[in-house]
Design a protein around this motif. Sequence first.
Motif, PDB file in Angstrom:
ATOM      1  N   GLU A  28     -42.848  53.067 113.252  1.00  0.00           N
ATOM      2  CA  GLU A  28     -44.264  53.421 113.267  1.00  0.00           C
ATOM      3  C   GLU A  28     -44.690  53.989 111.923  1.00  0.00           C
ATOM      4  O   GLU A  28     -45.852  53.916 111.543  1.00  0.00           O
ATOM      5  N   VAL A  29     -43.712  54.598 111.244  1.00  0.00           N
ATOM      6  CA  VAL A  29     -43.981  55.180 109.936  1.00  0.00           C
ATOM      7  C   VAL A  29     -42.895  54.680 108.996  1.00  0.00           C
ATOM      8  O   VAL A  29     -41.742  54.524 109.401  1.00  0.00           O
ATOM      9  N   LEU A  30     -43.256  54.392 107.755  1.00  0.00           N
ATOM     10  CA  LEU A  30     -42.251  53.972 106.778  1.00  0.00           C
ATOM     11  C   LEU A  30     -42.242  54.987 105.636  1.00  0.00           C
ATOM     12  O   LEU A  30     -43.274  55.216 104.996  1.00  0.00           O
ATOM     13  N   LEU A  31     -41.080  55.613 105.425  1.00  0.00           N
ATOM     14  CA  LEU A  31     -40.956  56.585 104.341  1.00  0.00           C
ATOM     15  C   LEU A  31     -40.313  55.895 103.148  1.00  0.00           C
ATOM     16  O   LEU A  31     -39.325  55.171 103.299  1.00  0.00           O
ATOM     17  N   GLN A  44     -48.875  54.812  89.820  1.00  0.00           N
ATOM     18  CA  GLN A  44     -48.498  54.154  91.065  1.00  0.00           C
ATOM     19  C   GLN A  44     -49.200  54.807  92.260  1.00  0.00           C
ATOM     20  O   GLN A  44     -49.743  54.124  93.123  1.00  0.00           O
ATOM     21  N   ALA A  45     -49.182  56.140  92.276  1.00  0.00           N
ATOM     22  CA  ALA A  45     -49.844  56.856  93.365  1.00  0.00           C
ATOM     23  C   ALA A  45     -51.315  56.452  93.417  1.00  0.00           C
ATOM     24  O   ALA A  45     -51.871  56.171  94.482  1.00  0.00           O
ATOM     25  N   ALA A  46     -51.934  56.384  92.252  1.00  0.00           N
ATOM     26  CA  ALA A  46     -53.345  56.038  92.202  1.00  0.00           C
ATOM     27  C   ALA A  46     -53.570  54.608  92.675  1.00  0.00           C
ATOM     28  O   ALA A  46     -54.556  54.308  93.342  1.00  0.00           O
ATOM     29  N   LEU A  90     -48.430  46.465 103.925  1.00  0.00           N
ATOM     30  CA  LEU A  90     -47.742  47.110 105.043  1.00  0.00           C
ATOM     31  C   LEU A  90     -48.639  48.118 105.754  1.00  0.00           C
ATOM     32  O   LEU A  90     -48.444  48.434 106.922  1.00  0.00           O
ATOM     33  N   ARG A  91     -49.615  48.630 105.039  1.00  0.00           N
ATOM     34  CA  ARG A  91     -50.527  49.618 105.586  1.00  0.00           C
ATOM     35  C   ARG A  91     -51.187  49.118 106.873  1.00  0.00           C
ATOM     36  O   ARG A  91     -51.541  49.900 107.752  1.00  0.00           O
ATOM     37  N   ALA A  92     -51.333  47.798 106.979  1.00  0.00           N
ATOM     38  CA  ALA A  92     -51.948  47.248 108.184  1.00  0.00           C
ATOM     39  C   ALA A  92     -51.089  47.503 109.420  1.00  0.00           C
ATOM     40  O   ALA A  92     -51.600  47.554 110.532  1.00  0.00           O
ATOM     41  N   HIS A  93     -49.778  47.641 109.234  1.00  0.00           N
ATOM     42  CA  HIS A  93     -48.887  47.756 110.393  1.00  0.00           C
ATOM     43  C   HIS A  93     -48.372  49.179 110.636  1.00  0.00           C
ATOM     44  O   HIS A  93     -48.143  49.556 111.767  1.00  0.00           O
ATOM     45  N   PHE A  94     -48.133  49.918 109.596  1.00  0.00           N
ATOM     46  CA  PHE A  94     -47.580  51.276 109.775  1.00  0.00           C
ATOM     47  C   PHE A  94     -48.292  52.246 108.841  1.00  0.00           C
ATOM     48  O   PHE A  94     -48.961  51.828 107.913  1.00  0.00           O
ATOM     49  N   SER A  95     -48.044  53.545 109.080  1.00  0.00           N
ATOM     50  CA  SER A  95     -48.407  54.501 108.032  1.00  0.00           C
ATOM     51  C   SER A  95     -47.258  54.480 107.040  1.00  0.00           C
ATOM     52  O   SER A  95     -46.098  54.405 107.431  1.00  0.00           O
ATOM     53  N   VAL A  96     -47.580  54.563 105.771  1.00  0.00           N
ATOM     54  CA  VAL A  96     -46.553  54.568 104.745  1.00  0.00           C
ATOM     55  C   VAL A  96     -46.653  55.887 103.998  1.00  0.00           C
ATOM     56  O   VAL A  96     -47.742  56.331 103.662  1.00  0.00           O
ATOM     57  N   VAL A  97     -45.489  56.539 103.811  1.00  0.00           N
ATOM     58  CA  VAL A  97     -45.457  57.736 102.976  1.00  0.00           C
ATOM     59  C   VAL A  97     -44.570  57.418 101.791  1.00  0.00           C
ATOM     60  O   VAL A  97     -43.434  56.970 101.962  1.00  0.00           O
ATOM     61  N   ILE A  98     -45.082  57.603 100.582  1.00  0.00           N
ATOM     62  CA  ILE A  98     -44.315  57.210  99.411  1.00  0.00           C
ATOM     63  C   ILE A  98     -44.215  58.386  98.450  1.00  0.00           C
ATOM     64  O   ILE A  98     -45.201  59.066  98.173  1.00  0.00           O
TER      65      ILE A  98
END
Lengths: 487, 265
Positions: free
Chosen positions: B181-184, B222-224, B207-215
């Motif tokens: 459900e979440v991808l770290l 990159q963050a921006a 991937l945002r369409a399928h899970f929450s992503v934390v990077i």
Amino acid sequence: MSVGLLSLIVLGLAVLGYLLGRQRALSAVKGDPRALHSLPSYYGASVALFTAVPALLVMVVWLFLQPTILETRTAALIPQENIAASGGNISLVMADVRRIAEGLDAVAARAGLDEAGIQAMRADLSDMRSRLAEVGVALGANVDPAVFEAAKTYRSLGNSLHSAMALVVLLAAALGFAFALWRISPQLRARNLVEQFIQVLLIASSLIAVATTFGIIASLVVESWHFFRLYPAGDFFFSTTWNPQFRGGSSLGLWPLVWGTLYVSFIALLVAAPIGLMAAIYLSEYAGPKMRATAKPLLEILAGIPSIVYGLFALVTVGPLLRDYFAQPLGLGDSSSSVMTAGVVMGIMLIPYVSSLSDDIINAVPQAMRDGSFGLGATQSETVKRVVLPAALPGIVGAVLLAASRAIGETMIVVMGAGAAAKLSLNPFEAMTTVTVKIVSQLTGDTEFASPETLVAFALGLTLFCFTLALNVLALVIVRKYREQYE
Amino acid sequence: MNDMRILDRDVSANTTKITARGVQVYYGENHALKDVDVDILAGTVTAFIGPSGCGKSTFLRCLNRMNDTVASARVLGEIKLDGEDIYDKRVDPVVLRARIGMVFQKPNPFPKSIYENVAYGPRIHGLTRSRSELDEVVETALKKAALWNEVKDRLQSPGTGLSGGQQQRLCIARAIATSPEVLLMDEPCSALDPIATAQVEELIDELRAHFSVVIVTHSMQQAARVSQRTAFFHLGHLVEYGETGQIFTNPRDPRTESYITGRIG
């Protein structure tokens, strides 16, 4: 001058050379080490090396050659009839010569004789045998004048050769010393010189190991060849009976022994490989740091127990236990010496080999592999089974094969646990024996080294060597093939 | 950093996926993370930025309890996934990690074939009933990770034989295959070249369409580029957390401003 004193002098000279060389290098640049090519100590070391190394090399070579020269020179002095009198064997006469020569020194010291006095002694005029007996040299018969003369020559020639050696060695040291000291200049690349010397030293060390291996193989091959001239190779390789008779007419078939070896080793590995591997997995994956720090050394103590102690354990405890609780109730035999006993005890001995090596190998699997697996929601045992063990497999196979080599070569546990009867049988509760045990039993005792019954030991040794070599090659191939799977 | 204005900043959903309140982490005596409160939204890419040793990776590893594997680590406070405390005794960390996947800094494919790498998660969790179903899961995961076209002809060759960028996408596929459900993602591009980085970044956005992503990332660009929300960590504190555009163009905290303009860190 004794060899010890001579080496001390050479080494003293080398130390002196070190100090002088360093001094000379520094004074050549008026005390400013930055103007030198190398650090001052390298100049000192180069002088020390030039002094000590050639001189000591000359000494070693001389000490190797001197006995041979002495023997051949003296042997020429002994008349044919003396050799014939002692059964045509020159080495027996030479042994007498050496003992008399040694005795002469003692006799001279006791009677206060000088060199001329010894030369004047005559075996046919005085009773040399009793005089020699007084100083502790017992001879089987009266001293023959010719042998006595040979002994005198042996002694004086030995002494002069010895003095010549001292002279040559000191000369070599002095020459090296002078040459090295003379060529010191600020441009001399003393550092590279020392580097080269170290390289040669390292090469020589590795050559010693290689040369020894080849020497051992060569001696095995030569003696086995002698054996096969006396005993048909076909019988040795294809006969299934092992029945040596020291009166002659033995049948020396290889297979009962090879079968015993393989059977015992197989059982040993059946015990050692799973237990050792599981212990390694526990220690590296599950145990906390405290547990690991205690359990690992304790497990390695097992590796430090001499195999004869394991043998006692097999003989006194495991053997009777297996007989009373397994062999007899199952009707498989009533011998406490059995393949099972030796195999189980040997397996216990091998546990620390397998576990210690596997533990190191499992620890070498990168933590990233485990993290990756945990991150996907795998449990610890799933991670071990599916990721860590496959990655560590080549190393683990290597560890098990190393343990197998040891099992094949083990002797004491088999003698005490499995007995000495060469047999081809499938029953693990029957006494059997292995190649190594038979090598020992063929060579112990007062037998001459010319019959097939003793020489067979070398053929057996060669066979064993081929087996362990094949195992090692197999281990190497497996490790090569699967190495660097991760990275 | 000009491109951040042209990026679509839409947050597709505003439901909270993970709630962290008062999280403290100790490594032995070292107080690595101090009193962190964060809400991670569903269907969003959240970036953690900050100088080395600021605690951003530590916090990331708290979210799927990977810190449990570090013997000296101690986690206090409350982290809830869909309103359920993940540090509760009844929660099995193994099951939790199947719901919250993780991609690591260095690509770490298993020494197995490409297929087996992706099939690893579904196999251990028993997600598929037949071989054909498993084939389908593997194919879908590889397609989502934008790797399918490159590897479809050599699924049986070892995963370690791929290039660095491909390996990292394989690791992402591996994580996707368990349908978390979440991808770290812990600095997923730090070992990659710019082209591979661009591919992975594009992937993250999809991937945002399928899970929450934390990077977690060291690169502010990159963050921006990839995130909708950004958290700035400094010396174990969460300094500022908000919309990525706001953090980069109009930070409220002077420390954040110093960091993104390159004066600290």
